[in-house]
Design a protein around this motif. Sequence first.
Motif, PDB file in Angstrom:
ATOM      1  N   SER A  60     -19.560 -45.727 103.431  1.00  0.00           N
ATOM      2  CA  SER A  60     -20.956 -45.646 104.005  1.00  0.00           C
ATOM      3  C   SER A  60     -21.034 -46.265 105.660  1.00  0.00           C
ATOM      4  O   SER A  60     -19.973 -46.807 106.190  1.00  0.00           O
ATOM      5  CB  SER A  60     -21.725 -46.563 103.130  1.00  0.00           C
ATOM      6  OG  SER A  60     -21.580 -48.087 103.713  1.00  0.00           O
ATOM      7  N   GLY A  61     -22.207 -46.220 106.308  1.00  0.00           N
ATOM      8  CA  GLY A  61     -22.408 -46.808 107.721  1.00  0.00           C
ATOM      9  C   GLY A  61     -22.239 -48.289 107.463  1.00  0.00           C
ATOM     10  O   GLY A  61     -21.735 -48.631 108.428  1.00  0.00           O
ATOM     11  N   THR A  62     -22.701 -48.837 106.479  1.00  0.00           N
ATOM     12  CA  THR A  62     -22.657 -50.281 106.316  1.00  0.00           C
ATOM     13  C   THR A  62     -21.125 -50.704 106.110  1.00  0.00           C
ATOM     14  O   THR A  62     -20.682 -51.672 106.826  1.00  0.00           O
ATOM     15  CB  THR A  62     -23.288 -50.951 105.081  1.00  0.00           C
ATOM     16  OG1 THR A  62     -24.657 -50.263 105.107  1.00  0.00           O
ATOM     17  CG2 THR A  62     -23.440 -52.411 104.984  1.00  0.00           C
ATOM     18  N   VAL A 131     -27.625 -51.297 118.882  1.00  0.00           N
ATOM     19  CA  VAL A 131     -27.850 -50.214 117.710  1.00  0.00           C
ATOM     20  C   VAL A 131     -28.634 -49.400 118.309  1.00  0.00           C
ATOM     21  O   VAL A 131     -29.820 -49.534 118.877  1.00  0.00           O
ATOM     22  CB  VAL A 131     -28.416 -50.875 116.631  1.00  0.00           C
ATOM     23  CG1 VAL A 131     -28.837 -49.865 115.606  1.00  0.00           C
ATOM     24  CG2 VAL A 131     -27.664 -52.196 116.092  1.00  0.00           C
ATOM     25  N   ASP A 157     -23.423 -49.240 117.261  1.00  0.00           N
ATOM     26  CA  ASP A 157     -23.827 -48.731 116.009  1.00  0.00           C
ATOM     27  C   ASP A 157     -24.881 -47.575 116.333  1.00  0.00           C
ATOM     28  O   ASP A 157     -25.678 -47.586 116.747  1.00  0.00           O
ATOM     29  CB  ASP A 157     -24.693 -49.621 115.295  1.00  0.00           C
ATOM     30  CG  ASP A 157     -25.348 -49.131 113.966  1.00  0.00           C
ATOM     31  OD1 ASP A 157     -25.256 -47.740 114.106  1.00  0.00           O
ATOM     32  OD2 ASP A 157     -26.060 -49.976 112.937  1.00  0.00           O
ATOM     33  N   CYS A 159     -25.626 -45.003 114.317  1.00  0.00           N
ATOM     34  CA  CYS A 159     -25.723 -44.384 112.825  1.00  0.00           C
ATOM     35  C   CYS A 159     -26.976 -43.443 113.093  1.00  0.00           C
ATOM     36  O   CYS A 159     -26.951 -42.477 112.609  1.00  0.00           O
ATOM     37  CB  CYS A 159     -25.956 -45.388 111.825  1.00  0.00           C
ATOM     38  SG  CYS A 159     -24.538 -46.353 111.419  1.00  0.00           S
ATOM     39  N   GLN A 160     -27.919 -43.684 114.094  1.00  0.00           N
ATOM     40  CA  GLN A 160     -29.302 -42.902 114.198  1.00  0.00           C
ATOM     41  C   GLN A 160     -29.103 -42.099 115.438  1.00  0.00           C
ATOM     42  O   GLN A 160     -30.021 -41.561 115.954  1.00  0.00           O
ATOM     43  CB  GLN A 160     -30.258 -43.669 114.434  1.00  0.00           C
ATOM     44  CG  GLN A 160     -30.610 -44.689 112.882  1.00  0.00           C
ATOM     45  CD  GLN A 160     -31.906 -45.322 113.005  1.00  0.00           C
ATOM     46  OE1 GLN A 160     -32.843 -44.932 113.690  1.00  0.00           O
ATOM     47  NE2 GLN A 160     -32.241 -45.992 111.891  1.00  0.00           N
ATOM     48  N   SER A 181     -23.101 -43.242 110.240  1.00  0.00           N
ATOM     49  CA  SER A 181     -23.537 -43.150 109.028  1.00  0.00           C
ATOM     50  C   SER A 181     -23.648 -41.613 108.547  1.00  0.00           C
ATOM     51  O   SER A 181     -24.308 -40.860 109.273  1.00  0.00           O
ATOM     52  CB  SER A 181     -24.722 -44.101 108.660  1.00  0.00           C
ATOM     53  OG  SER A 181     -25.273 -43.726 107.322  1.00  0.00           O
ATOM     54  N   ASP A 183     -25.108 -41.195 105.470  1.00  0.00           N
ATOM     55  CA  ASP A 183     -25.916 -41.179 104.357  1.00  0.00           C
ATOM     56  C   ASP A 183     -27.023 -40.183 104.332  1.00  0.00           C
ATOM     57  O   ASP A 183     -27.000 -39.236 105.308  1.00  0.00           O
ATOM     58  CB  ASP A 183     -26.636 -42.618 104.114  1.00  0.00           C
ATOM     59  CG  ASP A 183     -27.893 -42.959 105.034  1.00  0.00           C
ATOM     60  OD1 ASP A 183     -28.437 -41.834 105.396  1.00  0.00           O
ATOM     61  OD2 ASP A 183     -28.183 -44.022 105.231  1.00  0.00           O
ATOM     62  N   LYS A 186     -29.327 -39.169 107.465  1.00  0.00           N
ATOM     63  CA  LYS A 186     -28.866 -38.988 108.832  1.00  0.00           C
ATOM     64  C   LYS A 186     -28.509 -37.706 109.291  1.00  0.00           C
ATOM     65  O   LYS A 186     -28.553 -36.669 108.472  1.00  0.00           O
ATOM     66  CB  LYS A 186     -27.462 -39.971 108.840  1.00  0.00           C
ATOM     67  CG  LYS A 186     -27.724 -41.334 108.676  1.00  0.00           C
ATOM     68  CD  LYS A 186     -28.606 -41.952 109.590  1.00  0.00           C
ATOM     69  CE  LYS A 186     -29.035 -43.397 109.463  1.00  0.00           C
ATOM     70  NZ  LYS A 186     -28.960 -44.328 108.412  1.00  0.00           N
TER      71      LYS A 186
HETATM   72  C1  LIG Z   1     -28.377 -45.855 108.286  1.00  0.00           C
HETATM   73  C2  LIG Z   1     -27.985 -46.909 109.296  1.00  0.00           C
HETATM   74  C3  LIG Z   1     -27.053 -47.790 108.801  1.00  0.00           C
HETATM   75  C4  LIG Z   1     -26.330 -47.967 107.682  1.00  0.00           C
HETATM   76  O1  LIG Z   1     -25.853 -46.784 107.077  1.00  0.00           O
HETATM   77  P1  LIG Z   1     -25.605 -46.604 105.463  1.00  0.00           P
HETATM   78  O2  LIG Z   1     -24.514 -45.533 105.477  1.00  0.00           O
HETATM   79  O3  LIG Z   1     -26.765 -46.334 104.819  1.00  0.00           O
HETATM   80  O4  LIG Z   1     -24.895 -47.618 104.765  1.00  0.00           O
HETATM   81  C5  LIG Z   1     -26.488 -49.048 109.729  1.00  0.00           C
HETATM   82  N1  LIG Z   1     -27.048 -48.759 110.722  1.00  0.00           N
HETATM   83  C6  LIG Z   1     -28.295 -47.893 111.291  1.00  0.00           C
HETATM   84  C7  LIG Z   1     -28.933 -48.277 112.697  1.00  0.00           C
HETATM   85  C8  LIG Z   1     -28.443 -47.126 110.271  1.00  0.00           C
HETATM   86  O5  LIG Z   1     -29.719 -46.350 110.652  1.00  0.00           O
END
Ligand SMILES: *Cc1c(COP(=O)(O)O)cnc(C)c1O
Length: 403
Positions: A60-62, A131, A157, A159-160, A181, A183, A186
């Motif tokens: 996962s992203g986490t 982030v 980070d 992820c987005q 991430s 998920d 995303k």
């Molecule tokens: C989605 C997200 C995460 C975590 O990702 P998961 O895969 O859902 O655990 C972390 N940081 C940001 C900014 C995110 O949007």
Amino acid sequence: MPGFELFGAEEQKEVQDVLDNGVLMRYGFDPMRKGHHKALELERDLADRMQSKYAQVVSSGTAALTVALASAGIGSGDEVIMPTFTFVASFEAILSVGAIPILCDIDDTLTLDPRAVKECITDKTKAVMPVHMCGSMADLSALKNICDTHNLVLLEDACQAIGATYAGKPLGSYGDLGCFSFDYVKTVTCGEGGGIITNSEIYADRAHKYQDHGHDHIGSDRGAETHPFLGYNYRLSELHAAVGIAQLRKLDDVLAIQEKNYSILRNALSNIPEVTFRKVPDTGIESYAFLSIFLPTEDLARNTHKALGAHGVDACFYWYDNNWHYYKKWDHLIAQKSLSKLSQEIQTGLQQNNRSFDPSDVWMGRTISCLIKLNWTEEEVTERASKMVEAIKSVLTKSKSVL
Ligand SMILES: *Cc1c(COP(=O)(O)O)cnc(C)c1O
């Protein structure tokens, strides 16, 4: 933003490879897997696309953030500076390695304000975690200068904002480590998954071991491997990785669609003088996953958000009142509601967050972000643009008539 909008035959084909041989795990079982190493292939593709030497995929992203922090040697009692506007995963990952999340103000980039970061540094600070929310980025060169001066790890980070760039580099590749991430909501999705990129051989080596119980991955007998240090299980399955391979190949097409749709909306809103746009740092190019705007005041933003909904414009977010993404609703963090006893260091350290973040409130109170979808037809985007203009103007006109 959501890659699931483009799920199809390409993903199915990759998954079928895995189903055909039945090896769902990334390690071992070489005679059965008929040459398919999906997680490894996804790592190669990710490193390549992100112009980084190494990539590690995880569950996962986490998990990506957690493994990145652990790989950088961040742990008990260390302080990690993170923004007030982010997803809850940021502080979850920091806490999970025993470190202390230190909330820090954002500016009109909607992520860490470098001046505020300087104020948040103490002798316990070990890392700064910008982030890159909603498709754009932090002022990375300013943050890198601060990190270099104070000998801190810069962990992005992204992820987005996968696919966005800064100073000509893919986001995530500018800092010491970058996380993505995959998920389900995303830009690139494999259901559940995440990725870490780095140019550091040391971090990369620690990451692949740490995410698999500390296994050294030497030789071909998994049972005989040694464990140079303690690890955990954050592995990605072959099924998930297979989906990710097909999705990542679509990234550049996705970015092009996002840019096109974003531009139509932005051009329309540019004609309203009261609407301004989130600041993109010099040399930054967005992924266009969201369009984020500022209204002149908090009241106007709140009313505009309501008016957008009333005009049928969905997927717009007023984060200021949102449960997941802004510190004001992180009661469980501030009140330290944990299932088990938190370490004394965390209990004490977290108290630093029990304060107001007025500069963040000024920006977030005025912000609305609208998700950019991939499946809109050009007609739908144009219609959406006029509805947005109509909704915003209705609020502005009403507020003027009150004055
Ligand atoms: C989605 C997200 C995460 C975590 O990702 P998961 O895969 O859902 O655990 C972390 N940081 C940001 C900014 C995110 O949007």
